[in-house]
Design a protein around this motif. Structure first.
Motif, PDB file in Angstrom:
ATOM      1  N   UNK A 382      12.521  -6.799  19.097  1.00  0.00           N
ATOM      2  CA  UNK A 382      13.648  -6.005  18.565  1.00  0.00           C
ATOM      3  C   UNK A 382      13.691  -4.661  19.295  1.00  0.00           C
ATOM      4  N   UNK A 383      14.868  -4.082  19.391  1.00  0.00           N
ATOM      5  CA  UNK A 383      15.021  -2.822  20.119  1.00  0.00           C
ATOM      6  C   UNK A 383      14.685  -1.629  19.217  1.00  0.00           C
ATOM      7  N   UNK A 384      15.347  -1.567  18.058  1.00  0.00           N
ATOM      8  CA  UNK A 384      15.195  -0.408  17.175  1.00  0.00           C
ATOM      9  C   UNK A 384      14.793  -0.828  15.767  1.00  0.00           C
ATOM     10  N   UNK A 385      14.222   0.096  15.025  1.00  0.00           N
ATOM     11  CA  UNK A 385      13.917  -0.151  13.614  1.00  0.00           C
ATOM     12  C   UNK A 385      14.441   0.974  12.745  1.00  0.00           C
ATOM     13  N   UNK A 386      14.797   0.599  11.531  1.00  0.00           N
ATOM     14  CA  UNK A 386      15.296   1.570  10.554  1.00  0.00           C
ATOM     15  C   UNK A 386      14.643   1.187   9.233  1.00  0.00           C
ATOM     16  N   UNK A 387      14.027   2.138   8.555  1.00  0.00           N
ATOM     17  CA  UNK A 387      13.413   1.752   7.282  1.00  0.00           C
ATOM     18  C   UNK A 387      12.560   2.842   6.672  1.00  0.00           C
ATOM     19  N   UNK A 388      12.177   2.606   5.416  1.00  0.00           N
ATOM     20  CA  UNK A 388      11.399   3.592   4.670  1.00  0.00           C
ATOM     21  C   UNK A 388      10.035   3.847   5.303  1.00  0.00           C
ATOM     22  N   UNK A 389       9.555   2.910   6.136  1.00  0.00           N
ATOM     23  CA  UNK A 389       8.257   3.112   6.788  1.00  0.00           C
ATOM     24  C   UNK A 389       8.256   4.464   7.508  1.00  0.00           C
ATOM     25  N   UNK A 390       9.375   4.787   8.131  1.00  0.00           N
ATOM     26  CA  UNK A 390       9.449   6.091   8.788  1.00  0.00           C
ATOM     27  C   UNK A 390      10.127   7.120   7.889  1.00  0.00           C
ATOM     28  N   UNK A 391      11.309   6.784   7.395  1.00  0.00           N
ATOM     29  CA  UNK A 391      12.011   7.756   6.544  1.00  0.00           C
ATOM     30  C   UNK A 391      13.150   7.120   5.759  1.00  0.00           C
ATOM     31  N   UNK A 392      13.364   7.635   4.557  1.00  0.00           N
ATOM     32  CA  UNK A 392      14.565   7.299   3.789  1.00  0.00           C
ATOM     33  C   UNK A 392      15.726   8.105   4.375  1.00  0.00           C
ATOM     34  N   UNK A 393      16.968   7.788   3.985  1.00  0.00           N
ATOM     35  CA  UNK A 393      18.072   8.656   4.420  1.00  0.00           C
ATOM     36  C   UNK A 393      17.849  10.077   3.878  1.00  0.00           C
ATOM     37  N   UNK A 394      18.138  11.082   4.712  1.00  0.00           N
ATOM     38  CA  UNK A 394      17.844  12.475   4.346  1.00  0.00           C
ATOM     39  C   UNK A 394      19.085  13.356   4.467  1.00  0.00           C
TER      40      UNK A 394
END
Ligand code: C2E
Ligand code: CA
Ligand code: CA
Length: 412
Positions: A382-394
Protein backbone atom coordinates in the motif's frame (compact mmCIF):
# COMPACT_ATOMS: atom_id res chain seq x y z
CA UNK A 1 -63.70 -8.68 -16.60
CA UNK A 2 -59.93 -8.96 -17.23
CA UNK A 3 -58.08 -7.87 -20.41
CA UNK A 4 -54.67 -8.93 -19.07
CA UNK A 5 -53.32 -9.38 -15.53
CA UNK A 6 -53.16 -5.64 -14.86
CA UNK A 7 -55.89 -4.12 -17.05
CA UNK A 8 -59.54 -4.57 -16.03
CA UNK A 9 -62.57 -3.73 -18.12
CA UNK A 10 -65.79 -2.46 -16.54
CA UNK A 11 -69.10 -2.05 -18.38
CA UNK A 12 -71.26 1.10 -18.20
CA UNK A 13 -72.85 1.40 -14.73
CA UNK A 14 -70.69 -1.36 -13.25
CA UNK A 15 -69.46 -0.79 -9.69
CA UNK A 16 -65.65 -0.86 -9.44
CA UNK A 17 -65.66 -0.81 -5.64
CA UNK A 18 -68.07 0.13 -2.92
CA UNK A 19 -67.78 2.40 0.10
CA UNK A 20 -67.00 0.34 3.22
CA UNK A 21 -65.27 -2.49 1.35
CA UNK A 22 -61.66 -3.40 2.10
CA UNK A 23 -59.30 -2.09 -0.56
CA UNK A 24 -56.56 -4.21 -2.10
CA UNK A 25 -55.65 -2.18 -5.18
CA UNK A 26 -55.83 1.28 -6.75
CA UNK A 27 -56.63 2.09 -10.39
CA UNK A 28 -55.28 4.23 -13.20
CA UNK A 29 -57.84 5.11 -15.89
CA UNK A 30 -56.58 4.03 -19.30
CA UNK A 31 -59.89 4.55 -21.05
CA UNK A 32 -63.37 5.84 -20.07
CA UNK A 33 -64.79 7.87 -17.17
CA UNK A 34 -65.45 6.91 -13.58
CA UNK A 35 -67.80 8.53 -11.10
CA UNK A 36 -66.89 8.69 -7.41
CA UNK A 37 -69.87 8.78 -5.01
CA UNK A 38 -70.13 9.09 -1.25
CA UNK A 39 -73.02 7.76 0.84
CA UNK A 40 -74.81 4.50 0.25
CA UNK A 41 -77.72 3.42 -1.98
CA UNK A 42 -80.15 6.05 -3.30
CA UNK A 43 -78.78 8.55 -0.76
CA UNK A 44 -75.36 8.60 -2.42
CA UNK A 45 -73.97 11.79 -3.96
CA UNK A 46 -71.45 12.13 -6.79
CA UNK A 47 -68.35 14.06 -5.73
CA UNK A 48 -66.10 13.68 -8.78
CA UNK A 49 -65.90 12.43 -12.34
CA UNK A 50 -62.49 11.12 -13.31
CA UNK A 51 -61.07 10.59 -16.82
CA UNK A 52 -58.07 9.16 -18.67
CA UNK A 53 -54.84 9.41 -16.64
CA UNK A 54 -56.60 9.90 -13.29
CA UNK A 55 -55.64 7.70 -10.33
CA UNK A 56 -58.12 6.58 -7.68
CA UNK A 57 -58.66 4.03 -4.92
CA UNK A 58 -55.29 4.70 -3.28
CA UNK A 59 -56.58 6.03 0.05
CA UNK A 60 -57.75 2.68 1.46
CA UNK A 61 -54.35 1.23 0.56
CA UNK A 62 -52.28 4.00 2.08
CA UNK A 63 -53.96 3.90 5.47
CA UNK A 64 -55.14 0.29 5.34
CA UNK A 65 -58.75 1.29 5.98
CA UNK A 66 -62.00 0.63 4.13
CA UNK A 67 -63.05 2.41 0.93
CA UNK A 68 -64.34 5.90 1.73
CA UNK A 69 -66.37 6.20 -1.50
CA UNK A 70 -67.95 4.13 -4.26
CA UNK A 71 -66.53 4.12 -7.81
CA UNK A 72 -68.83 3.44 -10.78
CA UNK A 73 -67.96 3.20 -14.50
CA UNK A 74 -69.89 5.96 -16.33
CA UNK A 75 -69.13 4.30 -19.67
CA UNK A 76 -67.07 1.23 -20.71
CA UNK A 77 -63.75 1.66 -18.89
CA UNK A 78 -60.27 0.16 -19.07
CA UNK A 79 -58.47 0.46 -15.77
CA UNK A 80 -54.87 -0.45 -14.90
CA UNK A 81 -54.77 -2.13 -11.52
CA UNK A 82 -52.00 -1.04 -9.14
CA UNK A 83 -51.56 -3.59 -6.36
CA UNK A 84 -51.32 -2.89 -2.65
CA UNK A 85 -47.75 -4.25 -2.69
CA UNK A 86 -46.65 -1.96 -5.53
CA UNK A 87 -47.84 1.07 -3.57
CA UNK A 88 -46.73 -0.05 -0.12
CA UNK A 89 -43.20 -0.94 -1.21
CA UNK A 90 -42.70 2.58 -2.52
CA UNK A 91 -44.23 4.23 0.51
CA UNK A 92 -42.06 2.16 2.85
CA UNK A 93 -38.94 3.19 0.91
CA UNK A 94 -39.89 6.86 1.08
CA UNK A 95 -38.34 9.40 3.41
CA UNK A 96 -40.05 9.23 6.87
CA UNK A 97 -41.08 12.87 6.49
CA UNK A 98 -42.81 12.10 3.19
CA UNK A 99 -44.59 9.16 4.87
CA UNK A 100 -45.65 11.44 7.69
CA UNK A 101 -46.98 14.06 5.25
CA UNK A 102 -48.93 11.38 3.37
CA UNK A 103 -50.55 10.26 6.63
CA UNK A 104 -51.49 13.87 7.46
CA UNK A 105 -53.04 14.36 4.02
CA UNK A 106 -54.97 11.09 4.24
CA UNK A 107 -56.34 12.03 7.67
CA UNK A 108 -57.31 15.45 6.41
CA UNK A 109 -59.00 13.99 3.34
CA UNK A 110 -60.88 11.36 5.32
CA UNK A 111 -62.10 14.03 7.75
CA UNK A 112 -63.30 16.32 4.99
CA UNK A 113 -65.08 13.38 3.34
CA UNK A 114 -66.83 12.63 6.67
CA UNK A 115 -67.83 16.28 6.98
CA UNK A 116 -69.23 16.49 3.45
CA UNK A 117 -71.07 13.19 3.93
CA UNK A 118 -72.70 14.57 7.08
CA UNK A 119 -73.61 17.78 5.29
CA UNK A 120 -75.20 15.93 2.38
CA UNK A 121 -77.14 13.46 4.51
CA UNK A 122 -78.34 15.69 7.39
CA UNK A 123 -77.64 19.15 6.03
CA UNK A 124 -76.12 20.02 9.42
CA UNK A 125 -72.50 20.02 10.43
CA UNK A 126 -71.85 18.96 14.04
CA UNK A 127 -69.26 20.93 15.95
CA UNK A 128 -67.62 17.75 17.28
CA UNK A 129 -66.85 16.56 13.78
CA UNK A 130 -65.26 19.83 12.75
CA UNK A 131 -63.22 19.82 15.96
CA UNK A 132 -62.17 16.26 15.36
CA UNK A 133 -61.13 17.06 11.84
CA UNK A 134 -58.90 19.96 12.84
CA UNK A 135 -57.38 18.39 15.94
CA UNK A 136 -56.40 15.22 14.13
CA UNK A 137 -54.16 17.16 11.82
CA UNK A 138 -52.35 19.40 14.24
CA UNK A 139 -52.57 17.63 17.60
CA UNK A 140 -49.14 17.62 19.26
CA UNK A 141 -49.56 14.08 20.57
CA UNK A 142 -49.90 12.90 16.95
CA UNK A 143 -46.58 14.49 16.17
CA UNK A 144 -44.97 12.97 19.24
CA UNK A 145 -45.97 9.51 18.11
CA UNK A 146 -43.68 9.84 15.18
CA UNK A 147 -40.48 10.57 17.04
CA UNK A 148 -38.18 9.73 14.17
CA UNK A 149 -39.90 12.26 11.92
CA UNK A 150 -39.96 15.03 14.49
CA UNK A 151 -36.25 14.50 15.27
CA UNK A 152 -35.40 14.68 11.59
CA UNK A 153 -37.42 17.84 10.99
CA UNK A 154 -35.71 19.50 13.98
CA UNK A 155 -32.28 18.36 12.84
CA UNK A 156 -32.89 19.70 9.33
CA UNK A 157 -33.89 23.07 10.70
CA UNK A 158 -30.92 23.18 13.08
CA UNK A 159 -28.55 22.22 10.26
CA UNK A 160 -29.81 25.03 8.05
CA UNK A 161 -29.25 27.53 10.86
CA UNK A 162 -25.83 26.05 11.66
CA UNK A 163 -24.35 27.25 8.37
CA UNK A 164 -25.50 30.83 9.09
CA UNK A 165 -24.36 30.58 12.70
CA UNK A 166 -20.88 29.37 11.72
CA UNK A 167 -21.17 26.15 13.69
CA UNK A 168 -19.33 23.95 11.18
CA UNK A 169 -15.63 23.41 11.43
CA UNK A 170 -13.02 21.27 9.76
CA UNK A 171 -10.75 18.67 11.31
CA UNK A 172 -7.79 17.19 9.49
CA UNK A 173 -6.46 13.66 9.75
CA UNK A 174 -2.85 13.06 8.70
CA UNK A 175 -2.11 10.48 6.00
CA UNK A 176 1.32 8.82 6.19
CA UNK A 177 3.67 7.42 3.56
CA UNK A 178 4.36 3.73 4.25
CA UNK A 179 7.85 4.03 2.78
CA UNK A 180 9.27 6.56 5.22
CA UNK A 181 6.57 6.96 7.89
CA UNK A 182 6.35 10.69 7.18
CA UNK A 183 3.18 12.75 6.76
CA UNK A 184 2.21 12.92 3.08
CA UNK A 185 -1.18 14.57 3.28
CA UNK A 186 -4.48 15.02 5.13
CA UNK A 187 -8.15 14.25 4.85
CA UNK A 188 -10.52 17.11 5.66
CA UNK A 189 -13.40 15.85 7.81
CA UNK A 190 -16.29 18.04 8.74
CA UNK A 191 -17.54 18.57 12.29
CA UNK A 192 -20.69 20.26 13.59
CA UNK A 193 -20.25 21.94 16.95
CA UNK A 194 -23.90 22.44 17.88
CA UNK A 195 -24.69 24.54 20.99
CA UNK A 196 -27.65 22.22 21.78
CA UNK A 197 -26.30 18.85 20.71
CA UNK A 198 -22.55 19.10 21.27
CA UNK A 199 -20.15 17.73 18.65
CA UNK A 200 -22.37 15.95 16.09
CA UNK A 201 -20.86 13.11 14.04
CA UNK A 202 -20.72 13.67 10.28
CA UNK A 203 -22.41 10.37 9.46
CA UNK A 204 -25.47 11.73 11.32
CA UNK A 205 -25.66 15.16 9.69
CA UNK A 206 -24.07 14.54 6.26
CA UNK A 207 -26.96 12.33 5.11
CA UNK A 208 -29.49 15.02 5.99
CA UNK A 209 -27.32 17.75 4.45
CA UNK A 210 -27.38 15.71 1.24
CA UNK A 211 -31.11 14.97 1.30
CA UNK A 212 -31.93 18.64 1.79
CA UNK A 213 -29.31 19.84 -0.75
CA UNK A 214 -27.70 21.89 2.04
CA UNK A 215 -24.56 19.98 1.03
CA UNK A 216 -24.22 22.31 -1.98
CA UNK A 217 -23.62 25.59 -0.05
CA UNK A 218 -21.95 23.62 2.74
CA UNK A 219 -19.62 21.97 0.23
CA UNK A 220 -18.64 25.33 -1.24
CA UNK A 221 -17.99 26.77 2.22
CA UNK A 222 -15.88 23.72 3.03
CA UNK A 223 -13.74 23.98 -0.11
CA UNK A 224 -12.81 27.61 0.65
CA UNK A 225 -12.13 26.84 4.31
CA UNK A 226 -10.05 23.71 3.64
CA UNK A 227 -7.88 25.24 0.93
CA UNK A 228 -7.24 28.27 3.11
CA UNK A 229 -6.31 25.98 6.04
CA UNK A 230 -4.12 23.86 3.77
CA UNK A 231 -2.11 26.92 2.80
CA UNK A 232 -1.78 27.76 6.53
CA UNK A 233 -0.61 24.23 7.35
CA UNK A 234 2.05 24.38 4.65
CA UNK A 235 3.23 27.79 5.79
CA UNK A 236 3.20 27.14 9.54
CA UNK A 237 4.85 23.71 9.43
CA UNK A 238 7.42 24.76 6.81
CA UNK A 239 7.14 21.28 5.36
CA UNK A 240 9.65 20.67 2.58
CA UNK A 241 8.12 17.51 1.05
CA UNK A 242 5.01 17.70 -1.13
CA UNK A 243 1.73 17.43 0.74
CA UNK A 244 -1.82 16.77 -0.43
CA UNK A 245 -5.26 17.54 0.97
CA UNK A 246 -8.23 15.20 0.46
CA UNK A 247 -11.74 16.62 0.27
CA UNK A 248 -14.88 14.43 0.37
CA UNK A 249 -17.41 15.11 -2.37
CA UNK A 250 -21.00 13.93 -1.87
CA UNK A 251 -23.23 12.66 -4.70
CA UNK A 252 -25.43 15.79 -4.78
CA UNK A 253 -22.35 17.96 -5.36
CA UNK A 254 -21.86 16.48 -8.85
CA UNK A 255 -24.76 18.64 -9.96
CA UNK A 256 -23.26 21.79 -8.44
CA UNK A 257 -22.11 23.74 -11.47
CA UNK A 258 -20.15 26.17 -9.29
CA UNK A 259 -18.07 23.61 -7.40
CA UNK A 260 -15.12 23.57 -9.80
CA UNK A 261 -15.20 27.36 -10.03
CA UNK A 262 -14.99 27.60 -6.23
CA UNK A 263 -12.22 24.99 -6.16
CA UNK A 264 -10.17 26.68 -8.89
CA UNK A 265 -10.64 30.13 -7.42
CA UNK A 266 -9.67 29.02 -3.90
CA UNK A 267 -6.56 27.24 -5.23
CA UNK A 268 -5.56 30.37 -7.11
CA UNK A 269 -6.24 32.62 -4.12
CA UNK A 270 -4.15 30.56 -1.67
CA UNK A 271 -1.40 29.44 -4.03
CA UNK A 272 -2.34 25.77 -4.06
CA UNK A 273 -1.93 23.66 -7.21
CA UNK A 274 -4.88 21.39 -8.09
CA UNK A 275 -2.50 18.41 -8.12
CA UNK A 276 -2.16 18.91 -4.34
CA UNK A 277 -5.91 18.30 -3.92
CA UNK A 278 -7.52 14.86 -3.93
CA UNK A 279 -11.27 14.73 -4.41
CA UNK A 280 -12.72 11.68 -2.64
CA UNK A 281 -15.86 10.14 -4.06
CA UNK A 282 -17.43 6.95 -2.77
CA UNK A 283 -17.71 3.89 -4.93
CA UNK A 284 -21.50 4.02 -4.50
CA UNK A 285 -21.87 7.32 -6.40
CA UNK A 286 -20.72 5.58 -9.58
CA UNK A 287 -24.19 4.07 -9.63
CA UNK A 288 -25.71 7.55 -10.07
CA UNK A 289 -24.99 7.46 -13.81
CA UNK A 290 -22.61 8.21 -16.65
CA UNK A 291 -22.27 11.89 -15.74
CA UNK A 292 -20.12 10.86 -12.75
CA UNK A 293 -17.56 9.42 -15.18
CA UNK A 294 -17.54 12.76 -17.06
CA UNK A 295 -17.21 14.67 -13.78
CA UNK A 296 -14.14 12.61 -12.85
CA UNK A 297 -12.62 13.19 -16.29
CA UNK A 298 -13.16 16.92 -15.95
CA UNK A 299 -11.58 16.95 -12.48
CA UNK A 300 -8.54 15.08 -13.76
CA UNK A 301 -8.19 17.38 -16.77
CA UNK A 302 -8.07 20.34 -14.39
CA UNK A 303 -5.24 18.63 -12.51
CA UNK A 304 -7.08 17.32 -9.42
CA UNK A 305 -6.52 13.79 -8.16
CA UNK A 306 -9.60 11.66 -7.67
CA UNK A 307 -9.79 8.91 -5.04
CA UNK A 308 -12.36 6.15 -4.88
CA UNK A 309 -13.38 6.07 -1.22
CA UNK A 310 -14.73 3.09 0.77
CA UNK A 311 -13.42 0.79 -1.96
CA UNK A 312 -14.94 -2.67 -1.89
CA UNK A 313 -18.09 -1.74 0.01
CA UNK A 314 -20.52 -0.37 -2.53
CA UNK A 315 -20.18 -1.60 -6.06
CA UNK A 316 -19.54 -5.24 -6.77
CA UNK A 317 -18.33 -5.02 -10.40
CA UNK A 318 -14.69 -4.18 -11.03
CA UNK A 319 -15.07 -3.71 -14.77
CA UNK A 320 -15.76 0.01 -14.31
CA UNK A 321 -12.19 0.55 -13.10
CA UNK A 322 -10.95 0.22 -16.69
CA UNK A 323 -13.03 3.21 -17.82
CA UNK A 324 -12.67 5.31 -14.73
CA UNK A 325 -10.06 8.01 -14.55
CA UNK A 326 -9.53 7.81 -10.80
CA UNK A 327 -5.90 7.62 -9.73
CA UNK A 328 -6.30 6.68 -6.03
CA UNK A 329 -8.30 4.08 -4.16
CA UNK A 330 -8.97 3.98 -0.44
CA UNK A 331 -9.32 0.56 1.12
CA UNK A 332 -12.19 0.77 3.56
CA UNK A 333 -11.56 0.35 7.28
CA UNK A 334 -14.04 -2.54 7.45
CA UNK A 335 -11.39 -4.57 5.55
CA UNK A 336 -8.43 -3.18 7.45
CA UNK A 337 -9.91 -4.00 10.88
CA UNK A 338 -10.24 -7.70 9.93
CA UNK A 339 -6.99 -8.12 8.06
CA UNK A 340 -5.09 -9.72 10.95
CA UNK A 341 -7.79 -12.07 12.26
CA UNK A 342 -9.53 -13.12 9.06
CA UNK A 343 -7.52 -14.90 6.33
CA UNK A 344 -10.25 -14.37 3.71
CA UNK A 345 -10.28 -10.59 4.25
CA UNK A 346 -6.49 -10.66 4.08
CA UNK A 347 -6.65 -12.39 0.67
CA UNK A 348 -9.19 -9.85 -0.59
CA UNK A 349 -7.03 -6.92 0.52
CA UNK A 350 -3.96 -8.48 -1.07
CA UNK A 351 -5.90 -8.94 -4.33
CA UNK A 352 -7.16 -5.33 -4.23
CA UNK A 353 -3.61 -4.06 -3.68
CA UNK A 354 -2.15 -6.23 -6.49
CA UNK A 355 -4.86 -5.18 -8.91
CA UNK A 356 -4.50 -1.49 -7.99
CA UNK A 357 -0.74 -1.61 -8.43
CA UNK A 358 -1.07 -3.10 -11.89
CA UNK A 359 -3.52 -0.31 -12.73
CA UNK A 360 -1.04 2.26 -11.43
CA UNK A 361 -3.34 3.44 -8.67
CA UNK A 362 -2.17 5.02 -5.43
CA UNK A 363 -3.52 2.89 -2.55
CA UNK A 364 -4.55 4.47 0.75
CA UNK A 365 -5.40 2.11 3.61
CA UNK A 366 -7.95 3.65 5.96
CA UNK A 367 -8.62 2.94 9.64
CA UNK A 368 -5.18 1.56 10.54
CA UNK A 369 -5.18 1.21 14.32
CA UNK A 370 -2.39 -1.26 15.16
CA UNK A 371 1.26 -1.74 14.33
CA UNK A 372 0.45 -5.26 13.06
CA UNK A 373 -2.02 -3.83 10.53
CA UNK A 374 0.54 -1.21 9.50
CA UNK A 375 3.22 -3.87 8.93
CA UNK A 376 0.96 -6.11 6.88
CA UNK A 377 -0.40 -3.30 4.69
CA UNK A 378 3.11 -1.95 4.12
CA UNK A 379 4.34 -5.44 3.13
CA UNK A 380 1.42 -5.84 0.72
CA UNK A 381 2.56 -2.65 -1.01
CA UNK A 382 0.00 0.00 0.00
CA UNK A 383 1.18 3.55 -0.65
CA UNK A 384 -0.33 5.53 2.24
CA UNK A 385 -2.01 4.87 5.57
CA UNK A 386 -4.58 6.82 7.54
CA UNK A 387 -5.68 5.83 11.01
CA UNK A 388 -5.75 6.26 14.76
CA UNK A 389 -2.39 4.47 15.01
CA UNK A 390 -0.83 7.79 14.08
CA UNK A 391 -3.57 10.32 14.74
CA UNK A 392 -7.30 10.97 14.92
CA UNK A 393 -8.66 13.90 12.90
CA UNK A 394 -7.45 17.11 14.60
CA UNK A 395 -8.38 20.78 14.73
CA UNK A 396 -6.03 22.99 12.72
CA UNK A 397 -4.01 24.25 15.71
CA UNK A 398 -3.54 20.71 17.11
CA UNK A 399 -2.47 19.43 13.72
CA UNK A 400 0.14 22.15 13.34
CA UNK A 401 1.37 21.42 16.88
CA UNK A 402 1.71 17.72 16.02
CA UNK A 403 3.53 18.40 12.77
CA UNK A 404 5.95 20.88 14.29
CA UNK A 405 6.86 18.40 17.03
CA UNK A 406 5.17 20.25 19.88
CA UNK A 407 3.09 17.11 20.44
CA UNK A 408 4.50 13.62 20.68
CA UNK A 409 3.80 11.37 17.71
CA UNK A 410 1.85 8.20 18.56
CA UNK A 411 3.60 5.96 16.05
CA UNK A 412 5.69 5.99 12.90
P1 C2E B 1 -14.88 8.65 5.32
O1 C2E B 1 -14.76 9.61 4.18
O2 C2E B 1 -14.68 7.22 5.03
O3 C2E B 1 -13.86 9.18 6.42
C1 C2E B 1 -13.06 8.37 7.20
C2 C2E B 1 -13.69 8.17 8.55
O4 C2E B 1 -12.93 7.18 9.24
C3 C2E B 1 -13.64 9.43 9.41
O5 C2E B 1 -14.79 9.43 10.22
C4 C2E B 1 -12.40 9.18 10.26
O6 C2E B 1 -12.40 9.89 11.48
C5 C2E B 1 -12.53 7.70 10.50
N1 C2E B 1 -11.26 7.07 10.85
C6 C2E B 1 -10.03 7.38 10.40
N2 C2E B 1 -9.10 6.57 10.94
C7 C2E B 1 -9.76 5.72 11.74
C8 C2E B 1 -9.36 4.63 12.60
O7 C2E B 1 -8.20 4.29 12.71
N3 C2E B 1 -10.34 4.00 13.28
C9 C2E B 1 -11.64 4.34 13.17
N4 C2E B 1 -12.54 3.66 13.88
N5 C2E B 1 -12.06 5.37 12.40
C10 C2E B 1 -11.12 6.03 11.69
P2 C2E B 1 -15.67 10.71 10.42
O8 C2E B 1 -14.82 11.93 10.49
O9 C2E B 1 -16.59 10.41 11.55
O10 C2E B 1 -16.50 10.78 9.06
C11 C2E B 1 -17.44 9.81 8.75
C12 C2E B 1 -17.93 9.96 7.34
O11 C2E B 1 -18.67 11.18 7.17
C13 C2E B 1 -16.80 10.07 6.33
O12 C2E B 1 -16.32 8.79 6.03
C14 C2E B 1 -17.50 10.72 5.17
O13 C2E B 1 -18.26 9.77 4.46
C15 C2E B 1 -18.46 11.67 5.86
N6 C2E B 1 -17.81 12.99 5.89
C16 C2E B 1 -17.02 13.55 6.83
N7 C2E B 1 -16.65 14.78 6.48
C17 C2E B 1 -17.20 15.02 5.27
C18 C2E B 1 -17.17 16.11 4.36
O14 C2E B 1 -16.52 17.14 4.59
N8 C2E B 1 -17.88 15.99 3.21
C19 C2E B 1 -18.57 14.84 2.90
N9 C2E B 1 -19.22 14.78 1.76
N10 C2E B 1 -18.61 13.79 3.72
C20 C2E B 1 -17.92 13.87 4.89
CA1 CA C 1 -13.25 9.97 2.75
CA1 CA D 1 -13.62 5.95 3.66
Amino acid sequence: MSKNTHTKIFGKGEVIFREGEKGNCAYLIDHGRVEIRIGRGSESTPIAVLGIGDFFGEMAILDNATRSATAVALEPCELVEVSKNQINERVEDADPIVRFLISILINRLRDSLRVSEELTTSGVLSVTKVGHSVSKVVKLSDLKKNKEVVEKIKLEKALKDALDEDEFLMHYQPILDFKNGGVAGFEALMRWDSPERGMVRPDIFMGIAEETSLIVPLGQWLVKQVIRDFAKIKKQTKYKKPLFMSINIAAKQFNDKNLFRVLNRSCEQYGIHPKEIKLEITERVLLSGGFVFDWIKKARQMGYSVALDDFGTGFSSLSYLANLEVNNIKIDKTFVEKIIEDPKTRSIVRAIVDMSKSLDLVIIAEGVETQKEWNMLRDFGCTYMQGYLYSKPLALADLVALLTGQKKRRAA
